[in-house]
Design a protein around this motif. Structure first.
Motif, PDB file in Angstrom:
ATOM      1  N   THR A   1       0.831  -1.167  -0.127  1.00 47.04           N
ATOM      2  CA  THR A   1      -0.179   0.080  -0.072  1.00 47.04           C
ATOM      3  C   THR A   1       0.775   1.165  -0.028  1.00 47.04           C
ATOM      4  OG1 THR A   1      -0.084  -0.184   2.529  1.00 47.04           O
ATOM      5  CG2 THR A   1      -2.003  -1.041   1.122  1.00 47.04           C
ATOM      6  N   THR A   2       2.095   1.067   0.345  1.00 51.09           N
ATOM      7  CA  THR A   2       3.121   2.294   0.610  1.00 51.09           C
ATOM      8  C   THR A   2       4.081   1.852  -0.516  1.00 51.09           C
ATOM      9  OG1 THR A   2       2.802   2.713   2.711  1.00 51.09           O
ATOM     10  CG2 THR A   2       4.860   3.657   1.726  1.00 51.09           C
ATOM     11  N   TYR A   3       4.120   2.796  -1.608  1.00 47.65           N
ATOM     12  CA  TYR A   3       5.256   2.491  -2.744  1.00 47.65           C
ATOM     13  C   TYR A   3       5.218   4.054  -3.162  1.00 47.65           C
ATOM     14  CZ  TYR A   3       0.811   2.287  -5.318  1.00 47.65           C
ATOM     15  OH  TYR A   3      -0.521   2.664  -5.934  1.00 47.65           O
ATOM     16  N   TYR A   4       6.594   3.801  -4.210  1.00 49.80           N
ATOM     17  CA  TYR A   4       7.170   5.038  -4.587  1.00 49.80           C
ATOM     18  C   TYR A   4       7.306   4.997  -6.177  1.00 49.80           C
ATOM     19  CZ  TYR A   4       8.222   5.861   0.255  1.00 49.80           C
ATOM     20  OH  TYR A   4       7.959   5.947   1.617  1.00 49.80           O
ATOM     21  N   LEU A   5       7.088   5.858  -7.017  1.00 49.85           N
ATOM     22  CA  LEU A   5       6.958   5.686  -8.588  1.00 49.85           C
ATOM     23  C   LEU A   5       7.836   6.819  -9.032  1.00 49.85           C
ATOM     24  CD1 LEU A   5       3.253   5.079  -9.377  1.00 49.85           C
ATOM     25  CD2 LEU A   5       5.130   3.583  -9.726  1.00 49.85           C
ATOM     26  N   PHE A   6       8.953   6.592 -10.127  1.00 54.67           N
ATOM     27  CA  PHE A   6       9.814   7.206 -10.344  1.00 54.67           C
ATOM     28  C   PHE A   6       9.695   7.278 -11.895  1.00 54.67           C
ATOM     29  CE2 PHE A   6      11.994   7.637  -6.393  1.00 54.67           C
ATOM     30  CZ  PHE A   6      11.727   6.441  -5.767  1.00 54.67           C
ATOM     31  N   TRP A   7      10.268   8.439 -12.517  1.00 52.69           N
ATOM     32  CA  TRP A   7      10.724   8.593 -13.818  1.00 52.69           C
ATOM     33  C   TRP A   7      12.111   9.216 -13.932  1.00 52.69           C
ATOM     34  CZ3 TRP A   7       8.629   7.027 -18.322  1.00 52.69           C
ATOM     35  CH2 TRP A   7       7.464   6.676 -18.580  1.00 52.69           C
ATOM     36  N   TYR A   8      12.963   8.328 -14.676  1.00 48.75           N
ATOM     37  CA  TYR A   8      14.503   8.717 -15.073  1.00 48.75           C
ATOM     38  C   TYR A   8      14.466   8.808 -16.474  1.00 48.75           C
ATOM     39  CZ  TYR A   8      16.032   7.532 -10.398  1.00 48.75           C
ATOM     40  OH  TYR A   8      16.221   7.390  -8.994  1.00 48.75           O
ATOM     41  N   LYS A   9      15.368   9.697 -16.837  1.00 49.86           N
ATOM     42  CA  LYS A   9      15.712  10.048 -18.301  1.00 49.86           C
ATOM     43  C   LYS A   9      17.306   9.336 -18.395  1.00 49.86           C
ATOM     44  CE  LYS A   9      16.717  14.000 -21.587  1.00 49.86           C
ATOM     45  NZ  LYS A   9      16.564  15.158 -21.571  1.00 49.86           N
ATOM     46  N   GLN A  10      17.311   8.916 -19.685  1.00 43.46           N
ATOM     47  CA  GLN A  10      18.901   8.466 -19.820  1.00 43.46           C
ATOM     48  C   GLN A  10      19.270   8.926 -21.262  1.00 43.46           C
ATOM     49  OE1 GLN A  10      19.881   4.121 -19.827  1.00 43.46           O
ATOM     50  NE2 GLN A  10      21.647   4.781 -18.710  1.00 43.46           N
ATOM     51  N   PRO A  11      19.813   9.955 -21.256  1.00 45.60           N
ATOM     52  CA  PRO A  11      20.499  10.532 -22.666  1.00 45.60           C
ATOM     53  C   PRO A  11      21.548   9.434 -22.986  1.00 45.60           C
ATOM     54  CG  PRO A  11      21.203  11.908 -20.794  1.00 45.60           C
ATOM     55  CD  PRO A  11      20.265  10.698 -20.268  1.00 45.60           C
TER      56      PRO A  11
ATOM     57  N   ARG B   1      14.577  -2.795   5.388  1.00 45.93           N
ATOM     58  CA  ARG B   1      15.379  -2.171   6.399  1.00 45.93           C
ATOM     59  C   ARG B   1      15.287  -0.649   6.480  1.00 45.93           C
ATOM     60  NH1 ARG B   1      17.414  -6.880   5.564  1.00 45.93           N
ATOM     61  NH2 ARG B   1      18.429  -6.124   3.603  1.00 45.93           N
ATOM     62  N   SER B   2      15.829   0.094   7.049  1.00 44.14           N
ATOM     63  CA  SER B   2      15.824   1.367   7.124  1.00 44.14           C
ATOM     64  C   SER B   2      16.003   2.444   6.047  1.00 44.14           C
ATOM     65  CB  SER B   2      16.321   2.233   8.395  1.00 44.14           C
ATOM     66  OG  SER B   2      17.913   1.889   8.110  1.00 44.14           O
ATOM     67  N   ASN B   3      16.941   1.807   5.154  1.00 42.57           N
ATOM     68  CA  ASN B   3      17.533   2.709   4.300  1.00 42.57           C
ATOM     69  C   ASN B   3      17.620   1.974   2.809  1.00 42.57           C
ATOM     70  OD1 ASN B   3      18.669   5.249   4.098  1.00 42.57           O
ATOM     71  ND2 ASN B   3      20.820   4.209   3.847  1.00 42.57           N
ATOM     72  N   ASP B   4      17.506   0.871   2.479  1.00 40.28           N
ATOM     73  CA  ASP B   4      17.653   0.269   1.351  1.00 40.28           C
ATOM     74  C   ASP B   4      16.465   0.304   0.374  1.00 40.28           C
ATOM     75  OD1 ASP B   4      18.442  -2.995   2.499  1.00 40.28           O
ATOM     76  OD2 ASP B   4      16.790  -1.475   3.207  1.00 40.28           O
ATOM     77  N   TYR B   5      16.536   0.926  -0.473  1.00 40.43           N
ATOM     78  CA  TYR B   5      15.357   0.864  -1.575  1.00 40.43           C
ATOM     79  C   TYR B   5      15.463   0.073  -2.784  1.00 40.43           C
ATOM     80  CZ  TYR B   5      13.563   4.663   1.457  1.00 40.43           C
ATOM     81  OH  TYR B   5      12.778   5.440   2.592  1.00 40.43           O
ATOM     82  N   LYS B   6      14.777  -1.058  -3.021  1.00 44.39           N
ATOM     83  CA  LYS B   6      15.066  -1.597  -4.415  1.00 44.39           C
ATOM     84  C   LYS B   6      14.239  -0.865  -5.693  1.00 44.39           C
ATOM     85  CE  LYS B   6      15.393  -6.010  -4.693  1.00 44.39           C
ATOM     86  NZ  LYS B   6      15.411  -7.388  -4.223  1.00 44.39           N
ATOM     87  N   LEU B   7      14.834  -0.534  -6.581  1.00 45.81           N
ATOM     88  CA  LEU B   7      13.941   0.118  -7.712  1.00 45.81           C
ATOM     89  C   LEU B   7      13.783  -0.977  -8.740  1.00 45.81           C
ATOM     90  CD1 LEU B   7      15.814   3.333  -8.873  1.00 45.81           C
ATOM     91  CD2 LEU B   7      13.435   3.061  -8.024  1.00 45.81           C
TER      92      LEU B   7
ATOM     93  N   ARG C   1       9.482  11.925  -8.420  1.00 49.96           N
ATOM     94  CA  ARG C   1       8.932  10.968  -7.419  1.00 49.96           C
ATOM     95  C   ARG C   1       7.767  10.989  -7.165  1.00 49.96           C
ATOM     96  NH1 ARG C   1       8.528  10.980  -1.989  1.00 49.96           N
ATOM     97  NH2 ARG C   1       9.390  13.107  -2.273  1.00 49.96           N
ATOM     98  N   ARG C   2       7.031   9.908  -6.934  1.00 51.69           N
ATOM     99  CA  ARG C   2       5.659   9.974  -6.549  1.00 51.69           C
ATOM    100  C   ARG C   2       5.623   9.213  -5.487  1.00 51.69           C
ATOM    101  NH1 ARG C   2       4.206  14.169  -6.226  1.00 51.69           N
ATOM    102  NH2 ARG C   2       2.542  15.405  -7.595  1.00 51.69           N
ATOM    103  N   ASN C   3       4.809   9.378  -4.405  1.00 48.79           N
ATOM    104  CA  ASN C   3       4.432   8.359  -3.360  1.00 48.79           C
ATOM    105  C   ASN C   3       2.982   8.055  -3.519  1.00 48.79           C
ATOM    106  OD1 ASN C   3       6.549   9.484  -1.984  1.00 48.79           O
ATOM    107  ND2 ASN C   3       5.611  11.081  -0.704  1.00 48.79           N
ATOM    108  N   SER C   4       2.680   6.838  -2.893  1.00 45.62           N
ATOM    109  CA  SER C   4       1.508   6.308  -3.297  1.00 45.62           C
ATOM    110  C   SER C   4       0.236   6.909  -2.732  1.00 45.62           C
ATOM    111  CB  SER C   4       1.355   4.729  -2.985  1.00 45.62           C
ATOM    112  OG  SER C   4       1.834   4.642  -1.509  1.00 45.62           O
ATOM    113  N   PHE C   5       0.466   7.637  -1.673  1.00 41.52           N
ATOM    114  CA  PHE C   5      -0.654   8.334  -1.093  1.00 41.52           C
ATOM    115  C   PHE C   5      -0.691   9.752  -1.646  1.00 41.52           C
ATOM    116  CE2 PHE C   5       3.169   7.790   1.471  1.00 41.52           C
ATOM    117  CZ  PHE C   5       3.630   9.066   1.713  1.00 41.52           C
TER     118      PHE C   5
ATOM    119  N   GLU D   1       9.228  -0.285  -3.431  1.00 40.30           N
ATOM    120  CA  GLU D   1       8.175  -0.406  -2.345  1.00 40.30           C
ATOM    121  C   GLU D   1       8.948   0.215  -1.210  1.00 40.30           C
ATOM    122  OE1 GLU D   1       6.227  -4.420  -3.985  1.00 40.30           O
ATOM    123  OE2 GLU D   1       7.965  -4.787  -2.904  1.00 40.30           O
ATOM    124  N   ALA D   2       8.330   0.292  -0.129  1.00 41.49           N
ATOM    125  CA  ALA D   2       8.794   0.603   1.389  1.00 41.49           C
ATOM    126  C   ALA D   2       9.952  -0.332   1.639  1.00 41.49           C
ATOM    127  CB  ALA D   2       7.855   0.594   2.626  1.00 41.49           C
ATOM    128  N   PRO D   3      11.176   0.212   2.207  1.00 40.43           N
ATOM    129  CA  PRO D   3      12.460  -0.480   2.393  1.00 40.43           C
ATOM    130  C   PRO D   3      12.134  -1.532   3.303  1.00 40.43           C
ATOM    131  CG  PRO D   3      12.506   1.581   3.369  1.00 40.43           C
ATOM    132  CD  PRO D   3      11.264   1.747   2.636  1.00 40.43           C
TER     133      PRO D   3
END
Lengths: 115, 118
Positions: free
Chosen positions: B30-40, B100-106, B50-54, B96-98
């Motif tokens: 229910t808690t997640y984050y969405l991103f867009w990245y550009k790679q030239p 542990r405290s600090n590791d986000y998997k994209l 970045r957008r939060n799910s809420f 998704e929410a990490p």
């Protein structure tokens, strides 16, 4: 300083060589990441370091050995690589959680060619 | 397991045309984050948004705009009045929410190559 730097930009190595990739950030980020990106594919996560401890290893072969000597530095030691390991290796960092933002900031990458 | 689908592999437009990139995601959190990245072509991944799910507010930043719709699990990206410098590969990503405290998997989508012709 708001960037992630990576050295070298390009690296050509033989299958018996030992080399290292270096990544540095001075943004106070406490998570650092290694990704591998093959041509025309998305980045694939390899390792995550959180507060200088290895947090995630995505079943990467042991010929890739990460090291995080301090909160600003991340190394990737390479040994006995195969030609299929040729790729763009991207480093990223992200701020500590508990802050508002958790986006990852990427470096320019090291383009690795294994002969 | 989380998954991001970018159905468009390549889009080619003429300068000043608008281009919309589709992104559909799957997650059980229910808690997640969405991103867009550009790679030239230079290779560096550039963070765009970045957008939060809420937070379902749409956002506009200059010629870029994003439409987040939880009901359809979509996070689409529009470039208005495209320019040659917009030519790049664009990746949508989900975290998704990490654990542990600090590791986000994209988790990245396959990417959409945008070519803007003069």
């Amino acid at each position: 300083d708001t960037e992630v730097t990576q050295t070298p930009k390009h690296l050509v190595m033989g299958m018996t060589n030992k080399k290292s990739l270096k990544c540095e950030q001075h943004m106070g980020h406490r998570a650092m990441y290694w990704y591998k990106q093959k041509a025309k594919k998305p980045p694939e996560l390899m390792f995550v370091y959180s507060y200088e401890k290895l947090s995630i290893n995505e079943s990467v072969p042991s010929r890739f050995s990460p090291e995080c000597p301090n909160s600003s530095l991340l190394n990737l030691h390479l040994h006995a690589l195969q030609p299929e390991d040729s790729a763009l290796y991207l480093c990223a960092s992200s701020p500590p959680s508990g802050g508002t933002y958790n986006e990852q900031f990427f470096g320019p990458g090291t383009r690795l060619t294994v002969l | 397991a989380q998954k991001v689908t970018q159905a468009q592999t390549e889009i080619s437009v003429v300068e000043k045309e608008d281009v919309t990139l589709d992104c559909v995601y799957e997650t059980r959190d229910t808690t997640y984050y969405l991103f867009w990245y550009k790679q030239p072509p230079s290779g560096e991944l550039v963070f765009l948004i970045r957008r939060n799910s809420f937070d379902e507010q749409n956002e506009i930043s200059g010629r870029y705009s994003w439409n987040f719709q939880k009901s359809t699990s979509s996070f689409n990206f529009t470039i208005t009045a495209s320019q040659v410098v917009d030519s790049a590969v664009y990746f949508c990503a989900l975290s998704e929410a990490p654990i542990r405290s600090n590791d986000y998997k994209l988790s990245f989508g396959a990417g959409t190559t945008v070519t803007v012709r003069a």
